[in-house]
Design an enzyme around this catalytic site. Sequence first.
Site, PDB file in Angstrom:
ATOM      1  N   HIS A   5       0.785  -1.197   0.105  1.00  0.00           N
ATOM      2  CA  HIS A   5       0.067   0.009   0.086  1.00  0.00           C
ATOM      3  C   HIS A   5       0.718   1.160  -0.134  1.00  0.00           C
ATOM      4  O   HIS A   5       1.855   1.239   0.210  1.00  0.00           O
ATOM      5  CB  HIS A   5      -0.719   0.183   1.242  1.00  0.00           C
ATOM      6  CG  HIS A   5      -1.663  -1.248   1.347  1.00  0.00           C
ATOM      7  ND1 HIS A   5      -3.216  -1.050   1.229  1.00  0.00           N
ATOM      8  CD2 HIS A   5      -1.482  -2.311   2.274  1.00  0.00           C
ATOM      9  CE1 HIS A   5      -3.707  -2.393   1.576  1.00  0.00           C
ATOM     10  NE2 HIS A   5      -2.561  -2.935   2.323  1.00  0.00           N
ATOM     11  N   TYR A   6       0.303   2.322  -0.440  1.00  0.00           N
ATOM     12  CA  TYR A   6       1.030   3.552   0.050  1.00  0.00           C
ATOM     13  C   TYR A   6       0.051   4.177   1.250  1.00  0.00           C
ATOM     14  O   TYR A   6      -1.328   3.904   1.294  1.00  0.00           O
ATOM     15  CB  TYR A   6       1.095   4.669  -0.953  1.00  0.00           C
ATOM     16  CG  TYR A   6      -0.032   5.145  -1.694  1.00  0.00           C
ATOM     17  CD1 TYR A   6      -1.350   5.701  -1.390  1.00  0.00           C
ATOM     18  CD2 TYR A   6       0.185   5.168  -3.054  1.00  0.00           C
ATOM     19  CE1 TYR A   6      -2.122   6.375  -2.088  1.00  0.00           C
ATOM     20  CE2 TYR A   6      -0.790   5.803  -3.899  1.00  0.00           C
ATOM     21  CZ  TYR A   6      -1.933   6.260  -3.405  1.00  0.00           C
ATOM     22  OH  TYR A   6      -3.034   6.665  -4.188  1.00  0.00           O
ATOM     23  N   THR A   7       0.452   4.859   1.988  1.00  0.00           N
ATOM     24  CA  THR A   7      -0.247   5.527   3.230  1.00  0.00           C
ATOM     25  C   THR A   7      -1.256   6.782   2.684  1.00  0.00           C
ATOM     26  O   THR A   7      -2.561   6.843   3.131  1.00  0.00           O
ATOM     27  CB  THR A   7       0.664   6.175   4.320  1.00  0.00           C
ATOM     28  OG1 THR A   7       1.553   7.150   3.728  1.00  0.00           O
ATOM     29  CG2 THR A   7       1.487   5.217   4.675  1.00  0.00           C
ATOM     30  N   GLU A  70       2.522  -0.861   4.518  1.00  0.00           N
ATOM     31  CA  GLU A  70       2.418   0.467   4.207  1.00  0.00           C
ATOM     32  C   GLU A  70       3.385   1.230   4.035  1.00  0.00           C
ATOM     33  O   GLU A  70       4.555   1.344   4.500  1.00  0.00           O
ATOM     34  CB  GLU A  70       1.542   1.267   5.077  1.00  0.00           C
ATOM     35  CG  GLU A  70       0.204   0.551   5.440  1.00  0.00           C
ATOM     36  CD  GLU A  70      -0.844   1.234   4.497  1.00  0.00           C
ATOM     37  OE1 GLU A  70      -0.480   2.396   3.651  1.00  0.00           O
ATOM     38  OE2 GLU A  70      -2.153   0.928   4.665  1.00  0.00           O
ATOM     39  N   HIS A 112      -2.743  -3.118  -3.410  1.00  0.00           N
ATOM     40  CA  HIS A 112      -4.035  -2.883  -2.849  1.00  0.00           C
ATOM     41  C   HIS A 112      -5.010  -3.012  -4.144  1.00  0.00           C
ATOM     42  O   HIS A 112      -6.090  -3.360  -4.186  1.00  0.00           O
ATOM     43  CB  HIS A 112      -4.142  -1.730  -1.932  1.00  0.00           C
ATOM     44  CG  HIS A 112      -5.446  -1.755  -1.109  1.00  0.00           C
ATOM     45  ND1 HIS A 112      -5.598  -0.389  -0.434  1.00  0.00           N
ATOM     46  CD2 HIS A 112      -6.232  -2.691  -0.798  1.00  0.00           C
ATOM     47  CE1 HIS A 112      -6.694  -0.920   0.560  1.00  0.00           C
ATOM     48  NE2 HIS A 112      -7.175  -2.190   0.061  1.00  0.00           N
ATOM     49  N   ASP A 122      -3.412   2.315  -4.871  1.00  0.00           N
ATOM     50  CA  ASP A 122      -2.131   2.153  -4.319  1.00  0.00           C
ATOM     51  C   ASP A 122      -1.674   0.712  -4.498  1.00  0.00           C
ATOM     52  O   ASP A 122      -2.359  -0.139  -4.634  1.00  0.00           O
ATOM     53  CB  ASP A 122      -2.088   2.617  -2.872  1.00  0.00           C
ATOM     54  CG  ASP A 122      -3.086   1.737  -1.936  1.00  0.00           C
ATOM     55  OD1 ASP A 122      -4.301   1.305  -2.422  1.00  0.00           O
ATOM     56  OD2 ASP A 122      -2.785   1.360  -0.758  1.00  0.00           O
TER      57      ASP A 122
HETATM   58 ZN    ZN Z   1      -4.328   0.607   0.562  1.00  0.00          ZN
END
Ligand code: ZN
Length: 222
Positions: A5-7, A70, A112, A122
């Site tokens: 993911h990215y935050t 993340e 994600h 993401d």
């Molecule tokens: Zn995500």
Amino acid sequence: MLILHYTGMTSAEAALDRLCDPAAKVSAHYAIEEDGRVWRLVPEEARAWHAGVSFWRGERDVNGLSIGIELVNPGHEFGYRPFPEPQMTALEGLTRAILARHPIPARNVLGHSDVAPARKLDPGELFDWQRLARAGIGLWPDDLPQADTIAETGDDIAGVQIALARFGYEAVVTGVLDDATRCAVSAFQRHFRPDLVDGTPDAGTRRRLAALLAGTDRKQVG
Ligand SMILES: [Zn+2]
């Protein structure tokens, strides 16, 4: 599964605060800052709440079947930018260690957006999946089939939907390029053909999909 993911928040501090706030009801096993600092937030054997409503290869309980990482990045909403070298190096090291502990097939190393194409972008098209694959983490379509084996203009939407579903995406075979299919195609492109993400199943997209399917059939990587 391993889900990246990215935050998607303005700062690392805000993202880490949110991931540690019980009221937010979001969590991940790890977070990695842009300078390469790694935070362990949830034990690997525990369920973290990072995937939400998701699907991959017939499974809907992605949170119960995955480790979530993340990556600190503002994301598309707050100034999406490349993932810096120290962050990628830390991710490679962490991921290698996770894969040594858990039997995660290469085709289950995902973003994600792969498991929730209609909701999520993401880690996005700036994330270097090719580099990870070169390090033995996840897949990348290297051996593309001959261009003349894939029709240049594709009326065969059902064929694309079948291929997406075989690979793992939630794709229903309707034979028409509906919104759900465009989302799945975009998610596929974001991961495996990031220089052109437009939701159109063009020949380049279909060649990559065919290459990945041929590779996973050949290697039987799960
Ligand atoms: Zn995500």
